[in-house]
Design an enzyme around this catalytic site. Structure first.
Site, PDB file in Angstrom:
ATOM      1  N   LYS A 133      45.270  42.540  32.823  1.00  0.00           N
ATOM      2  CA  LYS A 133      44.704  43.275  33.963  1.00  0.00           C
ATOM      3  C   LYS A 133      45.350  44.648  33.996  1.00  0.00           C
ATOM      4  O   LYS A 133      46.497  44.820  33.568  1.00  0.00           O
ATOM      5  CB  LYS A 133      45.001  42.541  35.273  1.00  0.00           C
ATOM      6  CG  LYS A 133      44.086  42.949  36.405  1.00  0.00           C
ATOM      7  CD  LYS A 133      42.744  42.244  36.306  1.00  0.00           C
ATOM      8  CE  LYS A 133      41.830  42.580  37.450  1.00  0.00           C
ATOM      9  NZ  LYS A 133      40.649  41.694  37.481  1.00  0.00           N
TER      10      LYS A 133
HETATM   11  P1  NAD Z   1      34.102  46.535  44.520  1.00  0.00           P
HETATM   12  O1  NAD Z   1      35.037  47.665  44.524  1.00  0.00           O
HETATM   13  O2  NAD Z   1      32.756  46.720  43.930  1.00  0.00           O
HETATM   14  O3  NAD Z   1      33.876  46.015  46.025  1.00  0.00           O
HETATM   15  C1  NAD Z   1      34.922  45.627  46.860  1.00  0.00           C
HETATM   16  C2  NAD Z   1      34.334  45.291  48.220  1.00  0.00           C
HETATM   17  O4  NAD Z   1      35.360  44.751  49.047  1.00  0.00           O
HETATM   18  C3  NAD Z   1      33.768  46.502  48.969  1.00  0.00           C
HETATM   19  O5  NAD Z   1      32.607  46.104  49.651  1.00  0.00           O
HETATM   20  C4  NAD Z   1      34.874  46.840  49.977  1.00  0.00           C
HETATM   21  O6  NAD Z   1      34.408  47.497  51.124  1.00  0.00           O
HETATM   22  C5  NAD Z   1      35.350  45.441  50.287  1.00  0.00           C
HETATM   23  N1  NAD Z   1      36.685  45.384  50.853  1.00  0.00           N
HETATM   24  C6  NAD Z   1      37.820  45.944  50.404  1.00  0.00           C
HETATM   25  N2  NAD Z   1      38.821  45.634  51.229  1.00  0.00           N
HETATM   26  C7  NAD Z   1      38.298  44.846  52.186  1.00  0.00           C
HETATM   27  C8  NAD Z   1      38.800  44.194  53.322  1.00  0.00           C
HETATM   28  N3  NAD Z   1      40.063  44.272  53.651  1.00  0.00           N
HETATM   29  N4  NAD Z   1      37.952  43.484  54.080  1.00  0.00           N
HETATM   30  C9  NAD Z   1      36.650  43.384  53.775  1.00  0.00           C
HETATM   31  N5  NAD Z   1      36.115  43.966  52.720  1.00  0.00           N
HETATM   32  C10 NAD Z   1      36.928  44.679  51.954  1.00  0.00           C
HETATM   33  O7  NAD Z   1      34.868  45.307  43.843  1.00  0.00           O
HETATM   34  P2  NAD Z   1      34.240  44.043  43.127  1.00  0.00           P
HETATM   35  O8  NAD Z   1      34.134  44.325  41.693  1.00  0.00           O
HETATM   36  O9  NAD Z   1      33.068  43.570  43.897  1.00  0.00           O
HETATM   37  O10 NAD Z   1      35.448  42.984  43.274  1.00  0.00           O
HETATM   38  C11 NAD Z   1      35.625  42.182  44.432  1.00  0.00           C
HETATM   39  C12 NAD Z   1      36.549  41.036  44.115  1.00  0.00           C
HETATM   40  O11 NAD Z   1      35.994  40.252  43.036  1.00  0.00           O
HETATM   41  C13 NAD Z   1      37.946  41.425  43.652  1.00  0.00           C
HETATM   42  O12 NAD Z   1      38.868  40.442  44.079  1.00  0.00           O
HETATM   43  C14 NAD Z   1      37.837  41.361  42.137  1.00  0.00           C
HETATM   44  O13 NAD Z   1      39.081  41.198  41.498  1.00  0.00           O
HETATM   45  C15 NAD Z   1      36.950  40.147  41.978  1.00  0.00           C
HETATM   46  N6  NAD Z   1      36.256  40.056  40.713  1.00  0.00           N
HETATM   47  C16 NAD Z   1      35.453  41.066  40.278  1.00  0.00           C
HETATM   48  C17 NAD Z   1      34.770  40.909  39.068  1.00  0.00           C
HETATM   49  C18 NAD Z   1      33.794  41.945  38.577  1.00  0.00           C
HETATM   50  O14 NAD Z   1      33.068  41.664  37.624  1.00  0.00           O
HETATM   51  N7  NAD Z   1      33.697  43.105  39.182  1.00  0.00           N
HETATM   52  C19 NAD Z   1      34.954  39.761  38.294  1.00  0.00           C
HETATM   53  C20 NAD Z   1      35.778  38.753  38.781  1.00  0.00           C
HETATM   54  C21 NAD Z   1      36.418  38.913  39.991  1.00  0.00           C
END
Ligand code: NAD
Length: 435
Positions: free
Chosen positions: A119
Protein backbone atom coordinates in the site's frame (compact mmCIF):
# COMPACT_ATOMS: atom_id res chain seq x y z
CA UNK A 1 1.31 15.80 11.19
CA UNK A 2 3.56 13.27 12.86
CA UNK A 3 3.93 9.60 12.17
CA UNK A 4 2.48 8.74 15.51
CA UNK A 5 0.20 5.81 15.04
CA UNK A 6 -3.41 5.99 15.99
CA UNK A 7 -6.59 7.46 14.74
CA UNK A 8 -7.61 9.42 11.75
CA UNK A 9 -9.14 12.72 12.75
CA UNK A 10 -12.58 11.66 11.53
CA UNK A 11 -13.01 9.72 14.74
CA UNK A 12 -11.31 12.28 17.01
CA UNK A 13 -12.67 12.16 20.52
CA UNK A 14 -13.73 8.54 20.21
CA UNK A 15 -12.14 6.29 22.83
CA UNK A 16 -12.22 3.16 20.69
CA UNK A 17 -10.01 4.13 17.76
CA UNK A 18 -7.28 1.51 17.71
CA UNK A 19 -4.05 1.60 15.77
CA UNK A 20 -4.88 -0.14 12.51
CA UNK A 21 -1.57 -2.00 12.34
CA UNK A 22 -2.14 -3.43 15.83
CA UNK A 23 -5.58 -4.53 14.66
CA UNK A 24 -3.96 -6.53 11.83
CA UNK A 25 -1.74 -8.28 14.41
CA UNK A 26 -4.83 -9.28 16.42
CA UNK A 27 -6.60 -10.54 13.32
CA UNK A 28 -3.57 -12.60 12.28
CA UNK A 29 -3.16 -13.97 15.82
CA UNK A 30 -6.78 -15.15 16.00
CA UNK A 31 -6.49 -17.10 12.74
CA UNK A 32 -3.01 -18.34 13.64
CA UNK A 33 -4.48 -19.83 16.84
CA UNK A 34 -6.91 -21.87 14.74
CA UNK A 35 -4.10 -22.95 12.41
CA UNK A 36 -1.82 -23.67 15.41
CA UNK A 37 1.01 -21.59 13.96
CA UNK A 38 4.14 -20.99 16.02
CA UNK A 39 5.13 -17.62 17.50
CA UNK A 40 7.86 -17.28 14.82
CA UNK A 41 5.32 -17.60 12.04
CA UNK A 42 3.03 -15.02 13.62
CA UNK A 43 5.85 -12.49 13.87
CA UNK A 44 6.78 -13.18 10.28
CA UNK A 45 3.19 -12.71 9.03
CA UNK A 46 2.60 -9.45 10.91
CA UNK A 47 5.76 -7.59 9.88
CA UNK A 48 5.96 -5.92 6.46
CA UNK A 49 8.92 -6.97 4.36
CA UNK A 50 9.86 -3.44 3.29
CA UNK A 51 8.97 0.10 4.33
CA UNK A 52 9.82 3.10 2.14
CA UNK A 53 9.60 6.60 3.65
CA UNK A 54 9.97 9.67 1.46
CA UNK A 55 10.16 13.43 1.97
CA UNK A 56 9.25 15.06 -1.33
CA UNK A 57 9.69 18.73 -2.25
CA UNK A 58 7.09 20.17 -4.64
CA UNK A 59 7.10 23.67 -6.13
CA UNK A 60 3.63 25.08 -5.52
CA UNK A 61 1.75 27.33 -7.95
CA UNK A 62 2.66 30.44 -5.90
CA UNK A 63 6.39 29.60 -6.20
CA UNK A 64 6.78 28.35 -2.61
CA UNK A 65 8.34 24.97 -1.83
CA UNK A 66 6.34 22.44 0.15
CA UNK A 67 7.50 19.12 1.59
CA UNK A 68 5.20 16.07 1.42
CA UNK A 69 5.59 12.74 3.22
CA UNK A 70 5.20 9.66 1.05
CA UNK A 71 5.03 5.99 2.00
CA UNK A 72 5.10 2.66 0.25
CA UNK A 73 4.90 -0.44 2.40
CA UNK A 74 5.48 -3.86 0.85
CA UNK A 75 4.02 -6.41 3.20
CA UNK A 76 4.44 -9.81 1.57
CA UNK A 77 5.22 -11.10 -1.94
CA UNK A 78 5.25 -14.86 -1.33
CA UNK A 79 2.36 -15.40 -3.78
CA UNK A 80 3.28 -12.83 -6.44
CA UNK A 81 4.27 -9.19 -7.01
CA UNK A 82 3.30 -6.71 -4.30
CA UNK A 83 -0.06 -5.11 -5.10
CA UNK A 84 -2.01 -2.33 -3.47
CA UNK A 85 -3.56 1.08 -3.78
CA UNK A 86 -2.24 4.55 -3.22
CA UNK A 87 -4.05 6.88 -0.82
CA UNK A 88 -3.85 10.69 -0.77
CA UNK A 89 -5.21 12.01 2.53
CA UNK A 90 -4.09 14.48 5.24
CA UNK A 91 -4.28 11.73 7.91
CA UNK A 92 -2.13 9.16 6.11
CA UNK A 93 0.54 7.85 8.48
CA UNK A 94 2.97 4.97 8.53
CA UNK A 95 0.99 2.54 10.69
CA UNK A 96 -2.12 3.07 8.60
CA UNK A 97 -0.20 2.26 5.41
CA UNK A 98 1.37 -0.79 7.11
CA UNK A 99 -2.10 -2.04 8.07
CA UNK A 100 -3.50 -1.43 4.60
CA UNK A 101 -0.56 -3.30 3.05
CA UNK A 102 -1.16 -6.29 5.31
CA UNK A 103 -4.86 -6.35 4.44
CA UNK A 104 -3.87 -6.44 0.74
CA UNK A 105 -1.81 -9.60 1.32
CA UNK A 106 -4.76 -11.37 2.92
CA UNK A 107 -7.28 -10.01 0.39
CA UNK A 108 -5.30 -11.29 -2.60
CA UNK A 109 -4.87 -14.65 -0.88
CA UNK A 110 -8.60 -15.01 -0.06
CA UNK A 111 -9.47 -14.37 -3.70
CA UNK A 112 -6.60 -16.59 -4.85
CA UNK A 113 -5.29 -13.70 -6.95
CA UNK A 114 -1.55 -14.30 -7.53
CA UNK A 115 -0.33 -11.08 -5.93
CA UNK A 116 1.17 -10.13 -2.60
CA UNK A 117 0.24 -7.08 -0.56
CA UNK A 118 1.43 -3.47 -0.54
CA UNK A 119 0.00 0.00 0.00
CA UNK A 120 1.13 3.56 -0.56
CA UNK A 121 0.14 6.89 0.81
CA UNK A 122 0.94 10.57 0.52
CA UNK A 123 0.10 12.91 3.38
CA UNK A 124 -1.73 15.68 1.54
CA UNK A 125 -5.16 17.16 1.00
CA UNK A 126 -5.76 16.83 -2.73
CA UNK A 127 -8.78 19.18 -2.49
CA UNK A 128 -6.30 21.96 -1.69
CA UNK A 129 -3.89 21.17 -4.55
CA UNK A 130 -4.21 22.43 -8.11
CA UNK A 131 -4.13 19.90 -10.92
CA UNK A 132 -0.54 20.92 -11.71
CA UNK A 133 0.55 20.50 -8.07
CA UNK A 134 -1.15 17.09 -7.89
CA UNK A 135 0.63 15.99 -11.05
CA UNK A 136 4.03 17.27 -9.82
CA UNK A 137 3.57 15.47 -6.50
CA UNK A 138 2.53 12.22 -8.20
CA UNK A 139 5.42 12.29 -10.67
CA UNK A 140 7.93 13.09 -7.91
CA UNK A 141 6.57 10.24 -5.79
CA UNK A 142 6.86 7.82 -8.72
CA UNK A 143 10.43 8.91 -9.48
CA UNK A 144 11.41 8.51 -5.80
CA UNK A 145 9.93 5.01 -5.68
CA UNK A 146 12.24 4.14 -8.60
CA UNK A 147 12.72 0.43 -9.10
CA UNK A 148 10.78 -0.43 -5.97
CA UNK A 149 7.71 -0.51 -8.21
CA UNK A 150 7.37 -2.25 -11.58
CA UNK A 151 5.06 -4.61 -13.47
CA UNK A 152 6.65 -7.67 -11.83
CA UNK A 153 7.67 -6.00 -8.57
CA UNK A 154 4.97 -3.82 -7.05
CA UNK A 155 1.87 -2.52 -8.82
CA UNK A 156 -0.04 0.47 -7.37
CA UNK A 157 -3.74 1.22 -8.00
CA UNK A 158 -6.29 3.85 -6.95
CA UNK A 159 -7.55 4.18 -3.38
CA UNK A 160 -9.02 7.07 -1.39
CA UNK A 161 -8.62 10.36 -3.32
CA UNK A 162 -6.64 8.83 -6.17
CA UNK A 163 -8.05 7.94 -9.58
CA UNK A 164 -7.37 6.83 -13.14
CA UNK A 165 -5.66 10.15 -14.02
CA UNK A 166 -3.18 9.74 -11.18
CA UNK A 167 -2.47 6.17 -12.38
CA UNK A 168 -1.85 7.59 -15.89
CA UNK A 169 0.80 9.99 -14.49
CA UNK A 170 2.49 7.15 -12.60
CA UNK A 171 2.48 4.96 -15.71
CA UNK A 172 3.92 7.77 -17.85
CA UNK A 173 6.61 8.75 -15.33
CA UNK A 174 7.69 5.17 -14.76
CA UNK A 175 7.84 4.48 -18.50
CA UNK A 176 9.88 7.63 -19.24
CA UNK A 177 12.37 6.72 -16.50
CA UNK A 178 12.69 3.21 -17.87
CA UNK A 179 13.98 4.10 -21.34
CA UNK A 180 10.47 4.75 -22.65
CA UNK A 181 9.53 1.14 -21.99
CA UNK A 182 5.72 1.11 -22.38
CA UNK A 183 5.17 -0.51 -18.99
CA UNK A 184 1.40 -0.68 -18.84
CA UNK A 185 1.44 -3.30 -16.11
CA UNK A 186 3.12 -0.97 -13.61
CA UNK A 187 -0.25 0.31 -12.37
CA UNK A 188 -3.86 -0.81 -12.59
CA UNK A 189 -6.99 1.30 -12.52
CA UNK A 190 -5.62 3.22 -15.53
CA UNK A 191 -7.88 5.07 -17.97
CA UNK A 192 -9.33 2.56 -20.43
CA UNK A 193 -7.61 4.28 -23.36
CA UNK A 194 -4.22 3.61 -21.71
CA UNK A 195 -4.83 -0.07 -21.05
CA UNK A 196 -7.22 0.12 -18.12
CA UNK A 197 -9.73 -2.69 -17.88
CA UNK A 198 -13.38 -2.25 -18.68
CA UNK A 199 -15.28 -2.78 -15.45
CA UNK A 200 -12.39 -1.76 -13.15
CA UNK A 201 -13.94 1.48 -11.91
CA UNK A 202 -17.05 -0.32 -10.66
CA UNK A 203 -15.29 -3.53 -9.61
CA UNK A 204 -14.96 -2.97 -5.85
CA UNK A 205 -18.59 -1.93 -5.48
CA UNK A 206 -19.68 -4.73 -7.81
CA UNK A 207 -17.71 -7.38 -5.91
CA UNK A 208 -19.38 -6.31 -2.65
CA UNK A 209 -22.77 -6.23 -4.31
CA UNK A 210 -22.30 -9.78 -5.64
CA UNK A 211 -21.28 -11.20 -2.27
CA UNK A 212 -24.17 -9.48 -0.51
CA UNK A 213 -26.65 -10.72 -3.13
CA UNK A 214 -25.38 -14.27 -2.73
CA UNK A 215 -25.49 -14.08 1.07
CA UNK A 216 -29.08 -12.83 0.98
CA UNK A 217 -30.32 -15.24 -1.66
CA UNK A 218 -28.71 -18.21 0.12
CA UNK A 219 -30.56 -17.30 3.30
CA UNK A 220 -27.32 -16.54 5.17
CA UNK A 221 -28.65 -13.29 6.65
CA UNK A 222 -31.45 -13.97 9.05
CA UNK A 223 -34.84 -12.55 8.10
CA UNK A 224 -33.79 -11.45 4.60
CA UNK A 225 -33.90 -13.37 1.35
CA UNK A 226 -33.15 -10.94 -1.48
CA UNK A 227 -32.06 -7.42 -2.26
CA UNK A 228 -35.59 -6.43 -3.27
CA UNK A 229 -36.91 -3.97 -0.70
CA UNK A 230 -33.87 -4.44 1.56
CA UNK A 231 -33.01 -1.15 3.28
CA UNK A 232 -29.37 -0.18 2.97
CA UNK A 233 -27.38 2.73 4.45
CA UNK A 234 -24.01 3.54 2.93
CA UNK A 235 -21.21 5.61 4.46
CA UNK A 236 -18.96 6.97 1.69
CA UNK A 237 -20.16 7.82 -1.82
CA UNK A 238 -16.82 7.82 -3.62
CA UNK A 239 -15.65 5.29 -6.16
CA UNK A 240 -16.62 2.26 -4.10
CA UNK A 241 -19.80 3.48 -2.38
CA UNK A 242 -21.38 5.10 -5.45
CA UNK A 243 -20.99 2.04 -7.68
CA UNK A 244 -22.31 -0.21 -4.94
CA UNK A 245 -25.36 2.04 -4.45
CA UNK A 246 -26.22 2.03 -8.15
CA UNK A 247 -25.99 -1.75 -8.46
CA UNK A 248 -28.03 -2.34 -5.29
CA UNK A 249 -30.63 0.25 -6.36
CA UNK A 250 -30.91 -1.34 -9.83
CA UNK A 251 -31.47 -4.72 -8.13
CA UNK A 252 -34.43 -3.35 -6.16
CA UNK A 253 -32.79 -2.44 -2.84
CA UNK A 254 -33.83 0.77 -1.08
CA UNK A 255 -30.84 3.00 -0.40
CA UNK A 256 -32.30 4.80 2.59
CA UNK A 257 -29.20 6.74 3.66
CA UNK A 258 -25.90 7.92 2.20
CA UNK A 259 -23.15 9.96 3.87
CA UNK A 260 -20.02 11.65 2.69
CA UNK A 261 -17.38 13.48 4.69
CA UNK A 262 -19.57 16.64 4.90
CA UNK A 263 -22.67 14.80 6.23
CA UNK A 264 -25.46 12.60 5.02
CA UNK A 265 -28.99 12.39 3.66
CA UNK A 266 -31.83 9.98 4.46
CA UNK A 267 -35.17 9.10 2.92
CA UNK A 268 -37.38 6.18 3.98
CA UNK A 269 -38.67 6.02 0.37
CA UNK A 270 -35.17 5.31 -0.90
CA UNK A 271 -32.64 7.60 -2.62
CA UNK A 272 -31.89 7.38 -6.33
CA UNK A 273 -28.05 7.17 -6.43
CA UNK A 274 -27.92 8.44 -10.01
CA UNK A 275 -29.82 11.58 -8.98
CA UNK A 276 -27.64 11.93 -5.86
CA UNK A 277 -24.54 11.76 -8.04
CA UNK A 278 -25.93 14.46 -10.36
CA UNK A 279 -26.77 16.60 -7.31
CA UNK A 280 -23.20 16.28 -5.98
CA UNK A 281 -21.82 17.18 -9.39
CA UNK A 282 -24.05 20.26 -9.55
CA UNK A 283 -23.66 21.53 -5.97
CA UNK A 284 -20.36 20.07 -4.78
CA UNK A 285 -21.95 18.36 -1.76
CA UNK A 286 -24.45 15.65 -0.85
CA UNK A 287 -26.48 17.79 1.58
CA UNK A 288 -29.81 19.44 0.65
CA UNK A 289 -30.85 16.73 -1.79
CA UNK A 290 -34.48 17.23 -2.82
CA UNK A 291 -36.92 15.08 -0.82
CA UNK A 292 -34.28 13.90 1.66
CA UNK A 293 -33.44 14.97 5.21
CA UNK A 294 -29.92 16.13 6.13
CA UNK A 295 -28.21 14.24 8.95
CA UNK A 296 -24.69 14.07 10.35
CA UNK A 297 -22.22 11.42 9.38
CA UNK A 298 -22.43 9.88 12.86
CA UNK A 299 -26.24 9.71 12.65
CA UNK A 300 -26.09 7.87 9.32
CA UNK A 301 -24.45 4.87 10.99
CA UNK A 302 -27.29 4.63 13.52
CA UNK A 303 -30.18 4.81 11.05
CA UNK A 304 -32.56 1.86 11.20
CA UNK A 305 -31.79 -0.32 8.15
CA UNK A 306 -31.23 -3.95 7.16
CA UNK A 307 -27.68 -3.65 5.85
CA UNK A 308 -25.04 -1.10 6.82
CA UNK A 309 -22.25 -0.53 4.32
CA UNK A 310 -19.19 1.39 5.50
CA UNK A 311 -17.35 2.55 2.36
CA UNK A 312 -15.17 5.38 3.71
CA UNK A 313 -12.30 5.00 6.20
CA UNK A 314 -11.02 2.91 9.12
CA UNK A 315 -12.46 2.73 12.66
CA UNK A 316 -15.79 4.32 11.76
CA UNK A 317 -17.71 1.60 13.59
CA UNK A 318 -16.45 1.27 17.13
CA UNK A 319 -17.35 0.35 20.69
CA UNK A 320 -19.30 3.60 21.06
CA UNK A 321 -21.66 3.29 18.10
CA UNK A 322 -21.74 -0.50 17.46
CA UNK A 323 -24.21 -1.35 20.27
CA UNK A 324 -26.62 1.25 18.83
CA UNK A 325 -26.44 -0.10 15.25
CA UNK A 326 -29.64 -1.92 14.38
CA UNK A 327 -28.72 -3.39 10.98
CA UNK A 328 -28.88 -7.18 10.55
CA UNK A 329 -25.63 -7.32 8.59
CA UNK A 330 -22.62 -5.25 7.66
CA UNK A 331 -20.89 -5.29 4.31
CA UNK A 332 -17.41 -3.85 4.79
CA UNK A 333 -16.49 -2.11 1.56
CA UNK A 334 -13.97 0.17 3.31
CA UNK A 335 -10.74 -1.31 4.64
CA UNK A 336 -10.78 -1.78 8.40
CA UNK A 337 -14.02 0.11 9.13
CA UNK A 338 -14.91 -1.96 12.22
CA UNK A 339 -12.80 -1.99 15.38
CA UNK A 340 -12.27 -5.37 17.15
CA UNK A 341 -14.50 -4.21 20.02
CA UNK A 342 -17.32 -3.38 17.61
CA UNK A 343 -16.76 -6.73 15.95
CA UNK A 344 -17.20 -8.46 19.30
CA UNK A 345 -20.43 -6.58 19.91
CA UNK A 346 -21.78 -7.69 16.51
CA UNK A 347 -20.77 -11.28 17.17
CA UNK A 348 -22.61 -11.27 20.53
CA UNK A 349 -25.73 -9.86 18.88
CA UNK A 350 -25.65 -12.28 15.95
CA UNK A 351 -25.08 -9.53 13.38
CA UNK A 352 -23.32 -10.92 10.30
CA UNK A 353 -20.20 -9.06 9.18
CA UNK A 354 -19.01 -9.72 5.64
CA UNK A 355 -15.38 -8.74 6.15
CA UNK A 356 -13.38 -6.23 4.13
CA UNK A 357 -10.77 -8.66 2.83
CA UNK A 358 -13.59 -10.54 1.08
CA UNK A 359 -16.25 -7.85 0.53
CA UNK A 360 -14.02 -5.26 -1.14
CA UNK A 361 -11.75 -7.67 -3.03
CA UNK A 362 -13.50 -7.09 -6.37
CA UNK A 363 -11.18 -4.15 -7.05
CA UNK A 364 -7.94 -6.07 -6.79
CA UNK A 365 -9.48 -8.98 -8.68
CA UNK A 366 -10.24 -6.80 -11.71
CA UNK A 367 -6.86 -5.10 -11.25
CA UNK A 368 -5.40 -8.56 -11.75
CA UNK A 369 -7.55 -8.99 -14.89
CA UNK A 370 -6.23 -5.62 -16.13
CA UNK A 371 -2.65 -6.73 -15.54
CA UNK A 372 -3.25 -10.00 -17.41
CA UNK A 373 -4.81 -8.07 -20.34
CA UNK A 374 -1.80 -5.71 -20.41
CA UNK A 375 0.68 -8.60 -20.64
CA UNK A 376 -1.31 -10.47 -23.25
CA UNK A 377 -2.03 -7.26 -25.24
CA UNK A 378 -5.69 -8.16 -25.10
CA UNK A 379 -8.89 -6.25 -24.34
CA UNK A 380 -11.70 -8.17 -22.67
CA UNK A 381 -15.33 -7.08 -22.95
CA UNK A 382 -16.97 -5.67 -19.85
CA UNK A 383 -19.32 -8.62 -19.86
CA UNK A 384 -16.37 -11.00 -19.75
CA UNK A 385 -14.72 -9.07 -16.91
CA UNK A 386 -17.94 -9.03 -14.87
CA UNK A 387 -18.55 -12.74 -15.46
CA UNK A 388 -15.04 -13.67 -14.35
CA UNK A 389 -15.36 -11.37 -11.32
CA UNK A 390 -18.69 -12.95 -10.36
CA UNK A 391 -17.14 -16.42 -10.54
CA UNK A 392 -14.18 -15.45 -8.32
CA UNK A 393 -16.32 -13.65 -5.73
CA UNK A 394 -18.75 -16.55 -5.51
CA UNK A 395 -15.96 -19.14 -5.23
CA UNK A 396 -14.21 -17.16 -2.49
CA UNK A 397 -17.41 -16.53 -0.56
CA UNK A 398 -18.17 -20.28 -0.62
CA UNK A 399 -14.65 -21.09 0.61
CA UNK A 400 -14.92 -18.58 3.46
CA UNK A 401 -18.39 -19.87 4.46
CA UNK A 402 -17.16 -23.46 4.43
CA UNK A 403 -14.13 -22.54 6.56
CA UNK A 404 -16.33 -20.61 9.01
CA UNK A 405 -18.46 -23.73 9.46
CA UNK A 406 -15.41 -25.98 9.78
CA UNK A 407 -13.84 -23.86 12.55
CA UNK A 408 -17.15 -22.64 13.99
CA UNK A 409 -15.98 -19.05 13.66
CA UNK A 410 -16.88 -15.70 12.13
CA UNK A 411 -16.60 -14.93 8.42
CA UNK A 412 -13.76 -12.53 9.24
CA UNK A 413 -11.69 -15.12 11.07
CA UNK A 414 -12.48 -17.69 8.40
CA UNK A 415 -11.25 -15.35 5.66
CA UNK A 416 -7.98 -14.90 7.57
CA UNK A 417 -7.63 -18.66 8.02
CA UNK A 418 -8.04 -19.23 4.27
CA UNK A 419 -5.61 -16.42 3.41
CA UNK A 420 -2.95 -17.23 5.99
CA UNK A 421 -2.92 -20.90 5.06
CA UNK A 422 -2.30 -19.98 1.41
CA UNK A 423 0.46 -17.48 2.22
CA UNK A 424 2.19 -19.80 4.69
CA UNK A 425 2.11 -22.65 2.18
CA UNK A 426 3.69 -20.39 -0.47
CA UNK A 427 6.39 -19.22 1.96
CA UNK A 428 7.18 -22.77 3.10
CA UNK A 429 7.42 -24.01 -0.48
CA UNK A 430 9.68 -21.14 -1.55
CA UNK A 431 11.86 -21.57 1.53
CA UNK A 432 13.93 -18.84 3.18
CA UNK A 433 16.87 -17.34 1.33
CA UNK A 434 19.76 -18.09 1.82
CA UNK A 435 18.22 -21.19 3.41
P1 NAD B 1 -12.92 7.78 -2.63
O1 NAD B 1 -11.90 8.79 -2.35
O2 NAD B 1 -13.41 7.62 -4.02
O3 NAD B 1 -14.22 8.07 -1.72
C1 NAD B 1 -14.17 8.17 -0.33
C2 NAD B 1 -15.56 8.53 0.16
O4 NAD B 1 -15.57 8.49 1.59
C3 NAD B 1 -16.01 9.94 -0.24
O5 NAD B 1 -17.38 9.90 -0.53
C4 NAD B 1 -15.78 10.76 1.04
O6 NAD B 1 -16.61 11.88 1.15
C5 NAD B 1 -16.13 9.71 2.07
N1 NAD B 1 -15.59 9.97 3.39
C6 NAD B 1 -14.33 10.26 3.75
N2 NAD B 1 -14.28 10.42 5.07
C7 NAD B 1 -15.52 10.20 5.54
C8 NAD B 1 -16.13 10.20 6.80
N3 NAD B 1 -15.44 10.47 7.88
N4 NAD B 1 -17.44 9.94 6.88
C9 NAD B 1 -18.17 9.67 5.80
N5 NAD B 1 -17.67 9.64 4.58
C10 NAD B 1 -16.37 9.91 4.46
O7 NAD B 1 -12.39 6.40 -2.03
P2 NAD B 1 -12.79 4.93 -2.46
O8 NAD B 1 -11.85 4.46 -3.49
O9 NAD B 1 -14.25 4.87 -2.69
O10 NAD B 1 -12.42 4.11 -1.12
C11 NAD B 1 -13.31 3.99 -0.03
C12 NAD B 1 -12.87 2.86 0.86
O11 NAD B 1 -12.83 1.63 0.10
C13 NAD B 1 -11.48 3.00 1.46
O12 NAD B 1 -11.46 2.38 2.73
C14 NAD B 1 -10.61 2.20 0.52
O13 NAD B 1 -9.40 1.77 1.10
C15 NAD B 1 -11.53 1.04 0.21
N6 NAD B 1 -11.23 0.32 -1.01
C16 NAD B 1 -11.16 0.97 -2.20
C17 NAD B 1 -10.91 0.22 -3.36
C18 NAD B 1 -10.91 0.85 -4.72
O14 NAD B 1 -10.90 0.12 -5.71
N7 NAD B 1 -10.97 2.16 -4.85
C19 NAD B 1 -10.68 -1.16 -3.27
C20 NAD B 1 -10.77 -1.78 -2.03
C21 NAD B 1 -11.05 -1.02 -0.91
Amino acid sequence: MSDTPNTNSQTAGAVDSPNAFEVTAQQITRAADCLKLSEDWRTCLVAPQRVILLEMPVVMDDGSLKMFKGYRVQHNNARGPYKGGLRYHPDVHLDEVKALSSWMTWKCAVLNVPFGGAKGGVQCDPAKLSRRELEQLTRRFTKELGDNIGPHIDIPAPDVNTNAQIMAWIYDTYSVHHHNDVAKGVVTGKPVELGGSLGRAAATGRGGFLVLKEALESGHIEGLSSLKGTKICVQGFGNVGSHFCKLAHDAGALITGIAQVEGGIVSSEGLDPYAVEAHIRATGQILDFKGAKNITNAELLLQPCDILVPAALENQINAQNAPKISARAMLELANGPTTPKADESFQQRGITVIPDILANAGGVTVSYFEWVQNFSHDIWSEEDVNRKLAFRMSESYAKVRETAAQYDTTLRNAAYIVAIERVVNAMKTRGFYPG
